[in-house]
Enzyme design. Structure first.
Site, PDB file in Angstrom:
ATOM      1  CG  HIS A 130      -1.926  -0.969   1.109  1.00 48.24           C
ATOM      2  ND1 HIS A 130      -2.776  -1.205   0.151  1.00 48.24           N
ATOM      3  CD2 HIS A 130      -2.303  -2.070   1.947  1.00 48.24           C
ATOM      4  CE1 HIS A 130      -3.684  -2.352   0.317  1.00 48.24           C
ATOM      5  NE2 HIS A 130      -3.493  -2.627   1.484  1.00 48.24           N
ATOM      6  CG  ASP A 167      -3.193  -8.176   0.777  1.00 48.14           C
ATOM      7  OD1 ASP A 167      -2.144  -8.773   1.758  1.00 48.14           O
ATOM      8  OD2 ASP A 167      -4.121  -7.845   0.752  1.00 48.14           O
ATOM      9  CG  HIS A 169      -6.646  -4.910   1.494  1.00 43.22           C
ATOM     10  ND1 HIS A 169      -6.200  -6.002   2.414  1.00 43.22           N
ATOM     11  CD2 HIS A 169      -7.911  -4.706   2.295  1.00 43.22           C
ATOM     12  CE1 HIS A 169      -6.829  -5.961   3.584  1.00 43.22           C
ATOM     13  NE2 HIS A 169      -7.989  -5.296   3.359  1.00 43.22           N
ATOM     14  CG  ASP A 248      -5.038  -9.916   3.585  1.00 48.83           C
ATOM     15  OD1 ASP A 248      -4.705 -10.531   2.314  1.00 48.83           O
ATOM     16  OD2 ASP A 248      -4.913  -8.802   3.794  1.00 48.83           O
TER      17      ASP A 248
END
Length: 312
Positions: A130, A167, A169, A248
């Site tokens: 990120h 991931d 995200h 995740d």
């Protein structure tokens, strides 16, 4: 086949509060599971060195580096944490841990290119995907995979590298750093709509971002990888592959609402290895991103490593 496992005790010293899901216990859970699964001794364990600021500066602005370096509290500070945003903060050990995380990715890249090892997994934190060129966010300080990929291109002279991000995200930081860089192909899937609410608009030509709705399971992911990722990777013919390995998207992880299991991560790893063997001399560097249910994380990393090390 030799698979290196890079980590360092400094990566456990960074913490953002007892409540925070991105905790030092994540690394301990992985290590415990590797021992329990009897594969720890089959890996080449290596300490992560410290990255240099010049390594970070290939990817991040001077202000982004300064903000981490200069705002870490001292151990005697009145405040234990310095907030960067609502869910990302610094403690007295964050700078050192962040240099170890990026340093692991760089060292692994050099070892793979030099054929000391075939591939590597970096069990490091803070995570990275990120972190944009100008901003740390989403639990991430510096973009470890991006730092390593830039090192491969600009220091080691590779011409094409691929970044695979699984991931839950979207890796908005990695996209920000490599948008329209023709030397880099990024392929990813991610839950959408979901944090960081990006990856679906104004796609760059070198990004294969595949948003998927909540409650998607492994069959959906395998189909999109087969139909969208693999043709793009095969056409690109990368000389090295980097993996933002977030776990995740596991069905037991409350951070997201996707439905992957260990067998899906093993399958994904096999597809990545097939591309690496066909085009990149087997070169893979994988770096830990998300994964917050400790048991699911540890089991999934073990599944990933068993395939990387050809231990299945």
């Amino acid at each position: 086949m030799t698979t290196a496992y890079y980590t360092h005790a400094d990566c456990k010293r960074h913490e953002m509060g007892a409540w925070h899901p991105e905790s030092p216990e994540r690394l301990q859970a992985i290590e415990d599971q590797l021992i329990a699964s009897r594969i720890s001794t089959l890996l080449d364990h290596r300490d992560a060195p410290l990255a240099q600021e010049t390594d970070l500066a290939r990817v991040h602005s001077a202000d982004a580096i300064y903000r981490i370096r200069e705002n870490c509290p001292t151990e005697r500070s009145e405040y234990q944490h310095f907030p960067l945003d609502a869910d990302t903060s610094l403690n007295a050990h964050t700078w050192q841990a962040s240099l170890r995380a990026a340093g692991a990715a760089i060292a692994a890249t050099d070892a793979v290119i030099d054929a000391e090892i075939e591939n590597a997994f970096c069990a490091v934190r803070p995570p990275g995907h990120h972190a944009t060129r100008k901003e740390s966010m989403g639990f991430c300080m510096f973009n470890n995979v991006a730092v390593a990929a830039k090192h491969a291109l600009e220091v080691r002279g590779l011409q094409r590298v691929a970044i695979i991000d699984f991931d839950v995200h979207h890796g908005n930081g990695t996209e920000d750093i490599f948008r329209n860089d023709e030397r880099v192909l990024m392929v990813s899937f991610f839950q959408h709509p979901y944090y960081p609410y990006s990856g679906t608009e104004q796609k760059a030509g070198n990004m294969v971002n595949v948003p998927v709705p909540a409650h998607s399971y492994g069959d959906v992911i395998r189909e999109l990888v087969t139909q969208q990722w693999l043709p793009a990777l095969q056409a690109f013919r990368p000389q090295m592959l980097f993996v933002s390995a977030g776990f995740d998207a596991h069905r037991e992880d409350d951070m997201g609402q996707l439905g992957l299991v260990e067998a899906d991560y093993a399958w994904l790893t096999r597809q990545i290895m097939s591309v690496a063997r066909d085009y990149a001399q087997g070169r893979i560097v994988s770096c830990l991103e998300g994964g917050y249910n400790l048991s699911a994380l540890a089991r999934s990393v073990t599944a990933h490593l068993k395939v990387l090390a050809d231990l299945e």
